[in-house]
Design a protein around this motif. Structure first.
Motif, PDB file in Angstrom:
ATOM      1  N   UNK A 105      -3.513   3.105  -7.136  1.00 58.26           N
ATOM      2  CA  UNK A 105      -3.398   1.905  -6.321  1.00 58.26           C
ATOM      3  C   UNK A 105      -3.050   2.287  -4.890  1.00 58.26           C
ATOM      4  N   UNK A 106      -3.073   1.290  -4.047  1.00 59.93           N
ATOM      5  CA  UNK A 106      -2.926   1.492  -2.609  1.00 59.93           C
ATOM      6  C   UNK A 106      -1.615   2.191  -2.275  1.00 59.93           C
ATOM      7  N   UNK A 107      -1.708   3.190  -1.389  1.00 59.38           N
ATOM      8  CA  UNK A 107      -0.517   3.844  -0.880  1.00 59.38           C
ATOM      9  C   UNK A 107      -0.035   5.034  -1.678  1.00 59.38           C
ATOM     10  N   UNK A 108      -0.580   5.247  -2.876  1.00 55.38           N
ATOM     11  CA  UNK A 108      -0.171   6.425  -3.638  1.00 55.38           C
ATOM     12  C   UNK A 108      -0.549   7.693  -2.892  1.00 55.38           C
ATOM     13  N   UNK A 109       0.302   8.706  -2.993  1.00 51.72           N
ATOM     14  CA  UNK A 109       0.014  10.017  -2.426  1.00 51.72           C
ATOM     15  C   UNK A 109      -0.173  10.986  -3.583  1.00 51.72           C
ATOM     16  N   UNK A 110      -1.297  11.671  -3.583  1.00 50.86           N
ATOM     17  CA  UNK A 110      -1.657  12.583  -4.661  1.00 50.86           C
ATOM     18  C   UNK A 110      -1.836  13.985  -4.114  1.00 50.86           C
ATOM     19  N   UNK A 111      -1.419  14.959  -4.892  1.00 49.52           N
ATOM     20  CA  UNK A 111      -1.706  16.354  -4.574  1.00 49.52           C
ATOM     21  C   UNK A 111      -3.058  16.691  -5.180  1.00 49.52           C
ATOM     22  N   UNK A 112      -4.057  16.836  -4.349  1.00 48.59           N
ATOM     23  CA  UNK A 112      -5.415  17.145  -4.793  1.00 48.59           C
ATOM     24  C   UNK A 112      -5.781  18.503  -4.225  1.00 48.59           C
ATOM     25  N   UNK A 113      -6.124  19.443  -5.108  1.00 52.38           N
ATOM     26  CA  UNK A 113      -6.268  20.807  -4.629  1.00 52.38           C
ATOM     27  C   UNK A 113      -4.907  21.296  -4.176  1.00 52.38           C
ATOM     28  N   UNK A 114      -4.789  21.666  -2.902  1.00 49.69           N
ATOM     29  CA  UNK A 114      -3.503  22.088  -2.349  1.00 49.69           C
ATOM     30  C   UNK A 114      -3.093  21.222  -1.165  1.00 49.69           C
ATOM     31  N   UNK A 115      -3.597  20.006  -1.093  1.00 46.61           N
ATOM     32  CA  UNK A 115      -3.269  19.117   0.028  1.00 46.61           C
ATOM     33  C   UNK A 115      -2.898  17.742  -0.510  1.00 46.61           C
ATOM     34  N   UNK A 116      -2.102  17.026   0.262  1.00 47.80           N
ATOM     35  CA  UNK A 116      -1.717  15.665  -0.101  1.00 47.80           C
ATOM     36  C   UNK A 116      -2.701  14.668   0.499  1.00 47.80           C
ATOM     37  N   UNK A 117      -3.136  13.726  -0.336  1.00 49.35           N
ATOM     38  CA  UNK A 117      -4.074  12.692   0.072  1.00 49.35           C
ATOM     39  C   UNK A 117      -3.474  11.333  -0.252  1.00 49.35           C
ATOM     40  N   UNK A 118      -3.703  10.369   0.622  1.00 49.14           N
ATOM     41  CA  UNK A 118      -3.251   9.003   0.385  1.00 49.14           C
ATOM     42  C   UNK A 118      -4.398   8.163  -0.142  1.00 49.14           C
ATOM     43  N   UNK A 119      -4.109   7.387  -1.178  1.00 40.12           N
ATOM     44  CA  UNK A 119      -5.088   6.455  -1.746  1.00 40.12           C
ATOM     45  C   UNK A 119      -5.071   5.170  -0.917  1.00 40.12           C
ATOM     46  N   UNK A 120      -6.250   4.728  -0.523  1.00 39.72           N
ATOM     47  CA  UNK A 120      -6.375   3.487   0.245  1.00 39.72           C
ATOM     48  C   UNK A 120      -7.348   2.578  -0.502  1.00 39.72           C
ATOM     49  N   UNK A 121      -6.884   1.421  -0.913  1.00 41.66           N
ATOM     50  CA  UNK A 121      -7.770   0.461  -1.572  1.00 41.66           C
ATOM     51  C   UNK A 121      -8.725  -0.113  -0.538  1.00 41.66           C
ATOM     52  N   UNK A 122     -10.012  -0.038  -0.834  1.00 40.05           N
ATOM     53  CA  UNK A 122     -11.040  -0.518   0.095  1.00 40.05           C
ATOM     54  C   UNK A 122     -12.053  -1.372  -0.658  1.00 40.05           C
ATOM     55  N   UNK A 123     -11.623  -2.484  -1.247  1.00 43.36           N
ATOM     56  CA  UNK A 123     -12.549  -3.323  -2.020  1.00 43.36           C
ATOM     57  C   UNK A 123     -13.647  -3.903  -1.140  1.00 43.36           C
ATOM     58  N   UNK A 124     -14.723  -4.260  -1.799  1.00 40.98           N
ATOM     59  CA  UNK A 124     -15.881  -4.846  -1.115  1.00 40.98           C
ATOM     60  C   UNK A 124     -17.138  -4.466  -1.855  1.00 40.98           C
ATOM     61  N   UNK A 125     -17.515  -3.192  -1.777  1.00 44.50           N
ATOM     62  CA  UNK A 125     -18.687  -2.723  -2.531  1.00 44.50           C
ATOM     63  C   UNK A 125     -18.444  -2.900  -4.024  1.00 44.50           C
ATOM     64  N   UNK A 126     -17.249  -2.580  -4.492  1.00 46.77           N
ATOM     65  CA  UNK A 126     -16.749  -2.982  -5.811  1.00 46.77           C
ATOM     66  C   UNK A 126     -15.290  -3.400  -5.614  1.00 46.77           C
ATOM     67  N   UNK A 127     -14.741  -4.198  -6.526  1.00 46.99           N
ATOM     68  CA  UNK A 127     -13.347  -4.615  -6.365  1.00 46.99           C
ATOM     69  C   UNK A 127     -12.346  -3.474  -6.437  1.00 46.99           C
ATOM     70  N   UNK A 128     -12.692  -2.392  -7.155  1.00 48.38           N
ATOM     71  CA  UNK A 128     -11.766  -1.272  -7.288  1.00 48.38           C
ATOM     72  C   UNK A 128     -12.061  -0.098  -6.386  1.00 48.38           C
ATOM     73  N   UNK A 129     -12.924  -0.266  -5.406  1.00 52.58           N
ATOM     74  CA  UNK A 129     -13.339   0.824  -4.519  1.00 52.58           C
ATOM     75  C   UNK A 129     -12.141   1.431  -3.790  1.00 52.58           C
TER      76      UNK A 129
END
Length: 325
Positions: free
Chosen positions: A119-143
């Motif tokens: 969900x929006x705002x989560x920070x995940x360690x992907x590979x060796x870097x931190x990425x923030x999840x941003x909800x961007x609905x429109x093309x699909x509701x869960x995009x």
């Protein structure tokens, strides 16, 4: 022409033609694959990922359309966990018949489970870097989009590309879905990314220019609902032709008459499905978006062939029940 934006060494980008989405590999202690292409090319996707990073720990989907989740089942069988936006993750967990819009769009998706709902705002360690999840609905509701602030990288899924914006489904997702997509684009543009990583086409050389063009296109979808319905119909029909190596000319209109997405578009446009099917084929032939060759209608856009047997995948209503991981 502006030079291609530089990418960090811990990221490998694979630009792929339809029916596959581009694939992004994040190297490190938790090798992560962003989107997995079309089901017909799952073996190719998994082999490519293994050759570049060994075992994949996590697959993260920007959204659940068939060109983004086609390798999920195979990679999950090989040990990868699957992450997806919360609305789509929940639907997959309960085996909703509408999962991935697979039956609705008549696009095969092999059954998979979601291990991590995002969900929006989560920070995940992907590979060796931190990425923030941003909800961007429109093309699909869960995009979802993904933001890496140190390198200012933005994974945008189908929200925009160097040449287009994602189609919106006014019938399934509501008449305000185009407005929702526009708001998501504005939110992403405000991040002022150094690099945009889209799911289709090349990496834009000038992110600000790409966003400006995308915002104009998205505003047109808001201002012209009929145009948005036509745009979606053209995109879905072209994809159908791509994954079937074309459709015999005499079978095209009966095929279209049987499609739920066409019936919905016809209702929005105040046409009969038969009238819309005829006009869709005629206008796309006239524009050159589809071509008649050897008695079959083919999509003109660049795409990779699909073996016919790869399409024999059950719709989600027939997927096996989920089991604890």
């Amino acid at each position: 022409m502006s030079p291609q934006p530089s990418l960090p060494s811990w990221l490998t980008w694979w630009q792929r033609p339809f029916p596959d989405a581009n694939t992004l590999l994040l190297h490190g202690r938790q090798p992560t694959l962003i989107d997995t292409g079309f089901v017909a090319h799952a073996e190719e996707t998994a082999a490519w990922a293994r050759a570049h990073a060994g075992d994949i720990a996590l697959v993260l989907n920007t959204h659940w359309h068939s060109d983004h989740v086609g390798g999920n089942a195979l990679l999950q069988a090989q040990g990868a966990a699957i992450a997806a936006g919360a609305p789509e993750a929940e639907a997959i967990s309960r085996r909703d018949p509408g999962c991935c819009a697979a039956e609705y769009l008549d696009q095969p998706v092999a059954p998979y489970m979601v291990d991590l709902a995002l969900d929006d705002g989560q920070v995940l360690r992907l590979g060796d870097a931190d990425w923030e999840v941003i909800r961007t609905p429109g093309h699909t509701p869960g995009h979802l989009a993904l933001w890496q602030p140190e390198e200012r990288l933005l994974v945008v899924g189908d929200a925009l590309s160097d040449y287009d914006v994602g189609w919106v489904n006014l019938a399934l997702d509501g008449l305000d879905s185009a407005t929702t997509a526009l708001a998501s684009l504005k939110r992403m543009a405000a991040l002022a990314p150094r690099v945009i990583l889209p799911s289709h086409g090349p990496i834009p050389t000038e992110p600000a220019t790409a966003f400006a063009a995308a915002l104009r296109r998205a505003q047109r979808l808001v201002d012209d609902p009929d145009g948005a319905a036509w745009y979606g119909a053209r995109r879905i029909f072209a994809f159908a032709l791509m994954i079937r190596d074309g459709i015999p000319a005499g079978e095209v209109e009966p095929y279209l008459h049987a499609r739920a997405w066409l019936a919905d578009a016809a209702r929005l446009l105040d046409l009969t499905p038969e009238a819309l099917a005829t006009e869709l084929v005629t206008t796309m032939l006239t524009s050159g978006a589809v071509v008649l060759r050897d008695g079959r209608l083919h999509a003109a856009a660049d795409h990779t062939s699909v073996a016919a047997e790869a399409l024999h995948v059950p719709y989600p209503r027939a997927w096996p029940a989920t089991e604890p991981r």
